[in-house]
Write a protein that holds these residues in place. Sequence first.
Motif, PDB file in Angstrom:
ATOM      1  N   TYR A 167       0.815  -1.224   0.000  1.00 25.57           N
ATOM      2  CA  TYR A 167       0.000   0.000   0.000  1.00 25.57           C
ATOM      3  C   TYR A 167       0.847   1.272   0.000  1.00 25.57           C
ATOM      4  O   TYR A 167       0.338   2.350   0.282  1.00 25.57           O
ATOM      5  N   GLU A 168       2.164   1.119  -0.324  1.00 27.16           N
ATOM      6  CA  GLU A 168       3.070   2.257  -0.496  1.00 27.16           C
ATOM      7  C   GLU A 168       3.109   3.154   0.739  1.00 27.16           C
ATOM      8  O   GLU A 168       3.103   4.378   0.650  1.00 27.16           O
ATOM      9  N   LEU A 169       3.182   2.525   1.902  1.00 29.55           N
ATOM     10  CA  LEU A 169       3.284   3.254   3.162  1.00 29.55           C
ATOM     11  C   LEU A 169       4.751   3.273   3.596  1.00 29.55           C
ATOM     12  O   LEU A 169       5.151   2.648   4.576  1.00 29.55           O
ATOM     13  N   ASP A 170       5.574   4.010   2.832  1.00 30.85           N
ATOM     14  CA  ASP A 170       7.011   4.012   3.105  1.00 30.85           C
ATOM     15  C   ASP A 170       7.321   4.617   4.461  1.00 30.85           C
ATOM     16  O   ASP A 170       8.217   4.144   5.173  1.00 30.85           O
ATOM     17  N   GLY A 171       6.595   5.665   4.834  1.00 34.15           N
ATOM     18  CA  GLY A 171       6.835   6.290   6.130  1.00 34.15           C
ATOM     19  C   GLY A 171       6.534   5.350   7.285  1.00 34.15           C
ATOM     20  O   GLY A 171       7.289   5.270   8.259  1.00 34.15           O
ATOM     21  N   VAL A 172       5.435   4.615   7.163  1.00 32.86           N
ATOM     22  CA  VAL A 172       5.073   3.660   8.212  1.00 32.86           C
ATOM     23  C   VAL A 172       6.086   2.524   8.258  1.00 32.86           C
ATOM     24  O   VAL A 172       6.487   2.061   9.337  1.00 32.86           O
ATOM     25  N   SER A 173       6.530   2.060   7.088  1.00 36.99           N
ATOM     26  CA  SER A 173       7.517   0.993   7.041  1.00 36.99           C
ATOM     27  C   SER A 173       8.801   1.409   7.749  1.00 36.99           C
ATOM     28  O   SER A 173       9.371   0.642   8.539  1.00 36.99           O
ATOM     29  N   SER A 174       9.274   2.637   7.474  1.00 35.38           N
ATOM     30  CA  SER A 174      10.490   3.125   8.136  1.00 35.38           C
ATOM     31  C   SER A 174      10.284   3.228   9.637  1.00 35.38           C
ATOM     32  O   SER A 174      11.174   2.874  10.424  1.00 35.38           O
ATOM     33  N   ARG A 175       9.118   3.688  10.030  1.00 34.72           N
ATOM     34  CA  ARG A 175       8.845   3.820  11.463  1.00 34.72           C
ATOM     35  C   ARG A 175       8.825   2.452  12.147  1.00 34.72           C
ATOM     36  O   ARG A 175       9.350   2.295  13.260  1.00 34.72           O
ATOM     37  N   LEU A 176       8.236   1.448  11.473  1.00 28.01           N
ATOM     38  CA  LEU A 176       8.214   0.098  12.044  1.00 28.01           C
ATOM     39  C   LEU A 176       9.626  -0.453  12.202  1.00 28.01           C
ATOM     40  O   LEU A 176       9.953  -1.088  13.215  1.00 28.01           O
ATOM     41  N   MET A 177      10.480  -0.216  11.205  1.00 23.12           N
ATOM     42  CA  MET A 177      11.848  -0.706  11.292  1.00 23.12           C
ATOM     43  C   MET A 177      12.619   0.025  12.388  1.00 23.12           C
ATOM     44  O   MET A 177      13.467  -0.572  13.063  1.00 23.12           O
ATOM     45  N   GLU A 178      12.332   1.311  12.574  1.00 23.75           N
ATOM     46  CA  GLU A 178      12.967   2.049  13.672  1.00 23.75           C
ATOM     47  C   GLU A 178      12.552   1.469  15.025  1.00 23.75           C
ATOM     48  O   GLU A 178      13.391   1.267  15.917  1.00 23.75           O
ATOM     49  N   ILE A 179      11.241   1.205  15.167  1.00 24.00           N
ATOM     50  CA  ILE A 179      10.750   0.642  16.435  1.00 24.00           C
ATOM     51  C   ILE A 179      11.386  -0.718  16.699  1.00 24.00           C
ATOM     52  O   ILE A 179      11.832  -1.015  17.815  1.00 24.00           O
ATOM     53  N   SER A 180      11.457  -1.554  15.649  1.00 25.15           N
ATOM     54  CA  SER A 180      12.063  -2.865  15.814  1.00 25.15           C
ATOM     55  C   SER A 180      13.543  -2.743  16.170  1.00 25.15           C
ATOM     56  O   SER A 180      14.061  -3.474  17.030  1.00 25.15           O
ATOM     57  N   GLY A 181      14.245  -1.807  15.515  1.00 25.20           N
ATOM     58  CA  GLY A 181      15.656  -1.614  15.806  1.00 25.20           C
ATOM     59  C   GLY A 181      15.902  -1.207  17.247  1.00 25.20           C
ATOM     60  O   GLY A 181      16.787  -1.747  17.926  1.00 25.20           O
TER      61      GLY A 181
END
Length: 729
Positions: free
Chosen positions: A532-546
């Motif tokens: 769904y082209e949610l690049d901002g959400v994807s980056s935020r999820l990876m930040e949270i996981s990191g």
Amino acid sequence: MPGLAPADSAGGGPDSVNGALVPYLPDSHVSAIYPLRHGLNPPISRVSVSWGRGNSLRVSVFRQPDSDGGEVGGKVVELTLGKSRDGEISDTQWRKIAYGSVSPFALLQSRKNSAASLSRMQLSPSPYHLEWWEYVMEYSKDISALLGDPKSVGAPLIEDPNEVFIKKSEEPSSLKAAWELMEMFYVDKLSQAWLPERLVDWLADYDSLISVDLPTVHSKLVEFQSKIVTLQVIEDDPRYWDLISSALAVGWLEIVVKLLRLHGSYRLDQLGRRETENGLVEAVAVLISKMPRMRPAIDAGKHGECFKAKPDFVKAWERWRAQITKLDSSAFWVQCDNRQTREGLKNVLQIMLGNVDVLCSATCHWMELYISHFLYIRPFTAGLESMYSLAQNCIRLKHTSNPHKLMRLMIGILGENNEVVLSECSRGFGTWMVAHAIELLTAGSNEADFLVHEERENLGGISLEELHRLVYAQLLSSHLLTWQIAPIYLTSCMRQGMGMLEILLLKQPVQENQVLLKLHLFVQNLEICRLYELDGVSSRLMEISGMYHWKHGRKGCAVFWLQQAQDEVRLSKIASQLFESVGKSISGESFKQWEGLIELLGSEGQPAGGLDFLHKYRDFKKCLQHADSKKDADAARQAVESLMSLMRNASTPQRFWLPILYDAVKLLSWDKRPLINVSQTNLLLNKLQELSLARLRPDFVEPELPTHALNHVRYSLATNLGRAILEES
């Protein structure tokens, strides 16, 4: 055909009660009591209650410690509040329906978007283009297959003559009944000509559902079935003739014929003395089995003669009614000595002749009376207006104070009141029903389409369609096993769907008890973001996981996900923490524990003066180790080049100078010849002098080195300077 199976409408406008879109009037205000089975032995010292997912409570129960000082025991129990969605359907079946309905729903939305695009481009449809209702019909059939198929089981090898009813292989559900009602009235254009006959079949399949709340013909038949074997002379029992009349009134012809064939006059020892009586019974049975039906076909094993064309049906109907009238006035009735048989068969003939009083007494509720009118009084009824008027008359004759939810839905459909239909779908059948049935409601009605797609300011600018999809998606999101399909419905909501999808993805818990499950869910989240082209959400999820991995000591995973998120700020902070950790033990063997992390961090895209230094230092350590182990002059000269690169680089932090020089003592003390020339040695001496002045500052951090490290380095540099001068002179 029936098997052996064991509240008021409200408008949806802004003027509803308390301003609610779909007002809800609870049946009672009695407090509910829920059993809590925790399995702990008393005494219980403390109970803690907190909200879980959805409508569940998480109850923590703690035991009192033993007198001998034993550990405190306890248990956590999840308690589901409120009534289940539908007592006929288990949670497992609901999840199966929820997952199974995603594909038909998504396909229909895709077709709808394609049709809208063609309409905007003003392109004419292809010659193979289907009408929209045909797409909706395909969607409805797919959903209907998910809801169950209460077909009759196969006939037994040895048929029981007293077994009147055909058992069902699967019990019917109210959800399936409601869905079929909406399909036949709103979508299936091909069956509009024989809609009354479809209602007859519908009642035969689902009259058992109404038996839960109201007396029905089905419940009477089930009750009588258990008593057939105890009756010696079945035709002398008034309930026998009452059941025949009731079953005939609602069109269950095969049951009526089978009941008539149980008549005592068919017994071999009775044929000689009751020949006339048996002839009358058989004549009525034949008339019933030959009843004209306005329908394209009829299932095998069922009675009646089918007619597709109305003129043919009218002729057959008139001929059939004439035969009934002729039999009713026959002289053979006088010769029938059995009063119960004579009166019972006369009553059956009156039903077939459409006697309203007899039909009213034979049926149990208004829907059964409604069906009997279609069969025997108004077989040519067409149009919802006339059908609604007939339904109102039947309700007056068979009033019910607490109608079943299927009855309320039927009234809304017949009255063409779309607000009531939506309200009853939501109230009686839940959020799944209303979210999916809107497609049926709008298939052939411009008025309904306008109602559900009109943007309403009191709803925040969204439509009723979007509202119900958001509510259903919220319900899906509240359960660990169904939240993954919520994005399908959220992305179909143009106003608030994407915003809620972002919230849903960001609110998913990072921690799970099972590592594989956690990884699977996280990767699934990223895949949803990609779709769904949610690049901002994807980056935020990876930040949270990191950050989660970093806090729990999994530094390699943390750096990987932060790099994927391109989080330069946090990577820079990690580099600073790495400097602090490495700087305390940079000369020791413990540096090896950081080598993998330095390799993973990389040097590209990092801030100047950051991790680039650590990479250069790692290369220096490798060259130094190689030169020391093999006494290789070339490796030693390469180590010298790495050393000078480090000391000349302005990004090398000052607090690392002394550890680096202490590591370089091996190079300064090389046996064969000096590896570091005079100018290079002077550079290192200048760095050592600057370091000596810097140590006077209060913020200087001393590295973890031996106390003699500074003097050792100073002596090694002085010795190497002398050797280099002699070498160059």
